[in-house]
Design a protein around this motif. Structure first.
Motif, PDB file in Angstrom:
ATOM      1  N   PRO A  42      53.527  28.349  -4.207  1.00 51.30           N
ATOM      2  CA  PRO A  42      53.163  27.018  -3.714  1.00 51.30           C
ATOM      3  C   PRO A  42      52.302  26.986  -2.463  1.00 51.30           C
ATOM      4  O   PRO A  42      51.516  26.055  -2.281  1.00 51.30           O
ATOM      5  CB  PRO A  42      54.523  26.358  -3.460  1.00 51.30           C
ATOM      6  CG  PRO A  42      55.471  27.071  -4.363  1.00 51.30           C
ATOM      7  CD  PRO A  42      54.978  28.489  -4.413  1.00 51.30           C
ATOM      8  N   ARG A  72      50.054  19.328  -9.364  1.00 48.88           N
ATOM      9  CA  ARG A  72      50.447  20.660  -9.820  1.00 48.88           C
ATOM     10  C   ARG A  72      50.901  20.557 -11.269  1.00 48.88           C
ATOM     11  O   ARG A  72      51.793  19.769 -11.593  1.00 48.88           O
ATOM     12  CB  ARG A  72      51.607  21.188  -8.953  1.00 48.88           C
ATOM     13  CG  ARG A  72      51.251  21.468  -7.514  1.00 48.88           C
ATOM     14  CD  ARG A  72      52.514  21.770  -6.687  1.00 48.88           C
ATOM     15  NE  ARG A  72      53.333  22.798  -7.333  1.00 48.88           N
ATOM     16  CZ  ARG A  72      53.149  24.105  -7.180  1.00 48.88           C
ATOM     17  NH1 ARG A  72      52.172  24.541  -6.397  1.00 48.88           N
ATOM     18  NH2 ARG A  72      53.925  24.971  -7.782  1.00 48.88           N
ATOM     19  N   THR A 134      64.825  18.577 -12.835  1.00 49.10           N
ATOM     20  CA  THR A 134      64.581  20.010 -12.818  1.00 49.10           C
ATOM     21  C   THR A 134      64.532  20.510 -14.255  1.00 49.10           C
ATOM     22  O   THR A 134      64.950  19.817 -15.196  1.00 49.10           O
ATOM     23  CB  THR A 134      65.690  20.748 -12.065  1.00 49.10           C
ATOM     24  OG1 THR A 134      66.922  20.597 -12.786  1.00 49.10           O
ATOM     25  CG2 THR A 134      65.863  20.194 -10.647  1.00 49.10           C
ATOM     26  N   GLN A 167      54.491  18.777 -11.400  1.00 46.02           N
ATOM     27  CA  GLN A 167      55.513  19.247 -10.463  1.00 46.02           C
ATOM     28  C   GLN A 167      55.381  18.416  -9.200  1.00 46.02           C
ATOM     29  O   GLN A 167      54.352  18.449  -8.527  1.00 46.02           O
ATOM     30  CB  GLN A 167      55.335  20.727 -10.163  1.00 46.02           C
ATOM     31  CG  GLN A 167      55.538  21.628 -11.365  1.00 46.02           C
ATOM     32  CD  GLN A 167      55.508  23.101 -10.991  1.00 46.02           C
ATOM     33  OE1 GLN A 167      55.246  23.470  -9.849  1.00 46.02           O
ATOM     34  NE2 GLN A 167      55.773  23.965 -11.961  1.00 46.02           N
ATOM     35  N   ARG A 171      57.532  19.858  -3.592  1.00 54.33           N
ATOM     36  CA  ARG A 171      57.035  21.143  -4.074  1.00 54.33           C
ATOM     37  C   ARG A 171      55.538  21.233  -3.802  1.00 54.33           C
ATOM     38  O   ARG A 171      54.768  20.346  -4.157  1.00 54.33           O
ATOM     39  CB  ARG A 171      57.284  21.259  -5.574  1.00 54.33           C
ATOM     40  CG  ARG A 171      56.823  22.578  -6.216  1.00 54.33           C
ATOM     41  CD  ARG A 171      57.748  23.711  -5.871  1.00 54.33           C
ATOM     42  NE  ARG A 171      57.476  24.900  -6.689  1.00 54.33           N
ATOM     43  CZ  ARG A 171      58.149  26.043  -6.560  1.00 54.33           C
ATOM     44  NH1 ARG A 171      59.108  26.149  -5.648  1.00 54.33           N
ATOM     45  NH2 ARG A 171      57.870  27.075  -7.325  1.00 54.33           N
ATOM     46  N   GLY A 172      55.115  22.310  -3.130  1.00 56.77           N
ATOM     47  CA  GLY A 172      53.708  22.517  -2.874  1.00 56.77           C
ATOM     48  C   GLY A 172      53.189  21.915  -1.591  1.00 56.77           C
ATOM     49  O   GLY A 172      51.996  22.042  -1.306  1.00 56.77           O
ATOM     50  N   GLN A 176      56.865  23.809   3.268  1.00 60.05           N
ATOM     51  CA  GLN A 176      58.110  23.250   2.770  1.00 60.05           C
ATOM     52  C   GLN A 176      58.598  24.076   1.585  1.00 60.05           C
ATOM     53  O   GLN A 176      57.800  24.509   0.748  1.00 60.05           O
ATOM     54  CB  GLN A 176      57.930  21.796   2.346  1.00 60.05           C
ATOM     55  CG  GLN A 176      57.642  20.858   3.505  1.00 60.05           C
ATOM     56  CD  GLN A 176      57.909  19.416   3.144  1.00 60.05           C
ATOM     57  OE1 GLN A 176      58.832  19.110   2.370  1.00 60.05           O
ATOM     58  NE2 GLN A 176      57.122  18.513   3.698  1.00 60.05           N
ATOM     59  N   ARG A 177      59.883  24.277   1.546  1.00 62.85           N
ATOM     60  CA  ARG A 177      60.504  24.957   0.415  1.00 62.85           C
ATOM     61  C   ARG A 177      61.212  23.898  -0.425  1.00 62.85           C
ATOM     62  O   ARG A 177      62.066  23.176   0.072  1.00 62.85           O
ATOM     63  CB  ARG A 177      61.502  26.015   0.890  1.00 62.85           C
ATOM     64  CG  ARG A 177      60.850  27.166   1.661  1.00 62.85           C
ATOM     65  CD  ARG A 177      61.893  28.191   2.072  1.00 62.85           C
ATOM     66  NE  ARG A 177      61.303  29.305   2.787  1.00 62.85           N
ATOM     67  CZ  ARG A 177      60.770  30.376   2.214  1.00 62.85           C
ATOM     68  NH1 ARG A 177      60.771  30.471   0.896  1.00 62.85           N
ATOM     69  NH2 ARG A 177      60.249  31.346   2.940  1.00 62.85           N
ATOM     70  N   ALA A 178      60.828  23.827  -1.667  1.00 63.40           N
ATOM     71  CA  ALA A 178      61.416  22.818  -2.546  1.00 63.40           C
ATOM     72  C   ALA A 178      61.371  23.325  -3.972  1.00 63.40           C
ATOM     73  O   ALA A 178      60.403  23.960  -4.397  1.00 63.40           O
ATOM     74  CB  ALA A 178      60.657  21.496  -2.436  1.00 63.40           C
ATOM     75  N   GLY A 179      62.441  23.039  -4.705  1.00 63.19           N
ATOM     76  CA  GLY A 179      62.472  23.403  -6.109  1.00 63.19           C
ATOM     77  C   GLY A 179      61.548  22.527  -6.933  1.00 63.19           C
ATOM     78  O   GLY A 179      60.981  21.543  -6.442  1.00 63.19           O
ATOM     79  N   VAL A 180      61.400  22.886  -8.199  1.00 64.60           N
ATOM     80  CA  VAL A 180      60.501  22.159  -9.092  1.00 64.60           C
ATOM     81  C   VAL A 180      61.233  20.975  -9.701  1.00 64.60           C
ATOM     82  O   VAL A 180      62.279  21.125 -10.333  1.00 64.60           O
ATOM     83  CB  VAL A 180      59.977  23.085 -10.213  1.00 64.60           C
ATOM     84  CG1 VAL A 180      59.102  22.286 -11.177  1.00 64.60           C
ATOM     85  CG2 VAL A 180      59.203  24.245  -9.622  1.00 64.60           C
ATOM     86  N   ARG A 181      60.674  19.799  -9.489  1.00 61.50           N
ATOM     87  CA  ARG A 181      61.122  18.588 -10.189  1.00 61.50           C
ATOM     88  C   ARG A 181      59.948  18.100 -11.033  1.00 61.50           C
ATOM     89  O   ARG A 181      58.828  18.000 -10.555  1.00 61.50           O
ATOM     90  CB  ARG A 181      61.548  17.504  -9.196  1.00 61.50           C
ATOM     91  CG  ARG A 181      62.760  17.872  -8.340  1.00 61.50           C
ATOM     92  CD  ARG A 181      63.098  16.739  -7.387  1.00 61.50           C
ATOM     93  NE  ARG A 181      61.921  16.311  -6.639  1.00 61.50           N
ATOM     94  CZ  ARG A 181      61.535  15.044  -6.501  1.00 61.50           C
ATOM     95  NH1 ARG A 181      62.207  14.070  -7.096  1.00 61.50           N
ATOM     96  NH2 ARG A 181      60.468  14.743  -5.783  1.00 61.50           N
TER      97      ARG A 181
END
Length: 364
Positions: A42, A72, A134, A167, A171-172, A176-181
């Motif tokens: 990301p 994304r 997710t 995405q 995210r991206g 920042q750290r974030a999971g994919v939604r």
């Protein structure tokens, strides 16, 4: 027929990739010109844009992502790319068959007997409530109907192939750290995906060809296919041929190009540039010899961040232990070392990760 050697091709690529001179082009326009940036990692697009745009500020890309002018999504080569909203909607239908085939080919045994259209319809029904999910949540909604494939396989089939997904931020976003939604592209962008035109000549393929040459040419048909992952492009090439110019490379391959695209003199000086992992300036060709030597080809697919010196991949770089480490692939001259160090110092300031110094060499 004019023959272009690797150095001439190198300078053409650098010019079109904004790696000879940084440009003041706004972020969405730059992303469009580059035909997207590979973005499965990301944070890497920020580095790619910093090396190409004058005075680039991360917040500009953040604004483009949250403002939905860039997105994304899985696209070229079934990898996550950062592309403009317009390109995502215009290109997605043309990539649909390739995306399905690549997932099916990767998981042939696990997906045996699975009706892809049924899975796609079920996925669209689940996401119709416009709620981001997710991959795990999407699979949980479907696995009672398809209990056979592993969750990861069913999830990748759904998200990377069957239902065009975006995405979503955070995210991206920068640092920042974030999971994919995931949310369907058409819902996130509030516009339907463009239908695939009917008729001869592959109109979308023609647009892809012209855009690719503007950012990567001169190039062979095999290079175009390697970049986008699509087959069946000869019709597009045939339809555009009369408007293109033709060269040969040192191997005798036919290279196509736009007539007025920049082709700088081979002796044009090339500044040091730091590239992110999986940068398309390296990956966007079948024959990558214009920018990377054969012994180092593995670096381009293994996720190494690289350094261009005189336009070629000449070092790798990483950040660890509060240092920016640079590992040359060949001995550097004193002026090259000075130029690499200066650009690395600027990069360290941009990254703002508490980097205390730059270390040139393999020692810790």
């Amino acid at each position: 027929m004019t023959i272009l050697d690797n150095r001439a091709l190198n300078r053409a690529t650098l010019a079109r990739q904004h790696l000879l001179t940084r440009t003041d082009t706004p972020v969405p326009e730059a992303v469009a010109h580059l035909c997207g940036l590979q973005a499965q990692e990301p944070q890497e697009p920020f580095i790619g844009l910093w090396s190409r745009l004058a005075g680039f500020e991360p917040g500009r890309l953040d604004d483009a992502l949250t403002g939905r002018t860039v997105v994304r999504t899985h696209l070229m080569r079934r990898t996550v790319h950062l592309v403009t909203a317009g390109d995502a909607l215009a290109w997605r239908a043309r990539h649909d068959t390739m995306l399905r085939q690549r997932v099916r080919g990767t998981y042939r045994n696990e997906l045996a007997g699975i009706d892809m259209d049924e899975v796609a319809a079920a996925g669209r029904a689940v996401t119709a409530d416009r709620q981001p999910r997710t991959m795990r949540e999407l699979v949980q909604a479907l696995e009672d109907r398809w209990p056979g494939p592993p969750r990861r396989v069913l999830g990748e089939l759904l998200v990377a192939a069957l239902v065009p997904m975006a995405q979503l931020p955070p995210r991206g976003l920068w640092q920042q750290r974030a999971g994919v939604r995931n949310l369907p592209l058409a819902i996130w962008l509030e516009r339907d995906i463009d239908p695939l035109p009917t008729g001869d000549g592959d109109p979308v393929g023609q647009r892809l060809l012209r855009r690719y040459l503007a950012a990567y040419g001169p190039a062979a048909g095999a290079d175009l296919r390697a970049w986008c992952g699509l087959t069946g492009l000869p019709a597009a090439v045939k339809a555009c041929r009369e408007e293109l110019v033709v060269f040969r490379d040192e191997r005798g391959r036919e290279l196509l190009d736009l007539p007025d695209a920049p082709r700088p003199h081979p002796d044009t000086p090339a500044p040091v540039r730091f590239l992110p992992a999986f940068d398309n300036a390296v990956l966007g060709y079948h024959d990558r010899s214009r920018i990377i030597d054969a012994p180092h080809l593995g670096l381009s697919v293994a996720g190494h961040r690289t350094v261009l010196v005189d336009g070629r991949v000449t070092a790798t770089w990483t950040v660890r232990d509060h240092r920016l480490h640079i590992s040359p692939l060949r001995p550097l001259t004193a002026p090259e070392q000075e130029a690499v160090h200066a650009e690395a110092q600027d990069l360290a300031t941009f990254l703002d990760e508490g980097i205390e110094d730059v270390r040139l060499g393999t020692e810790d």
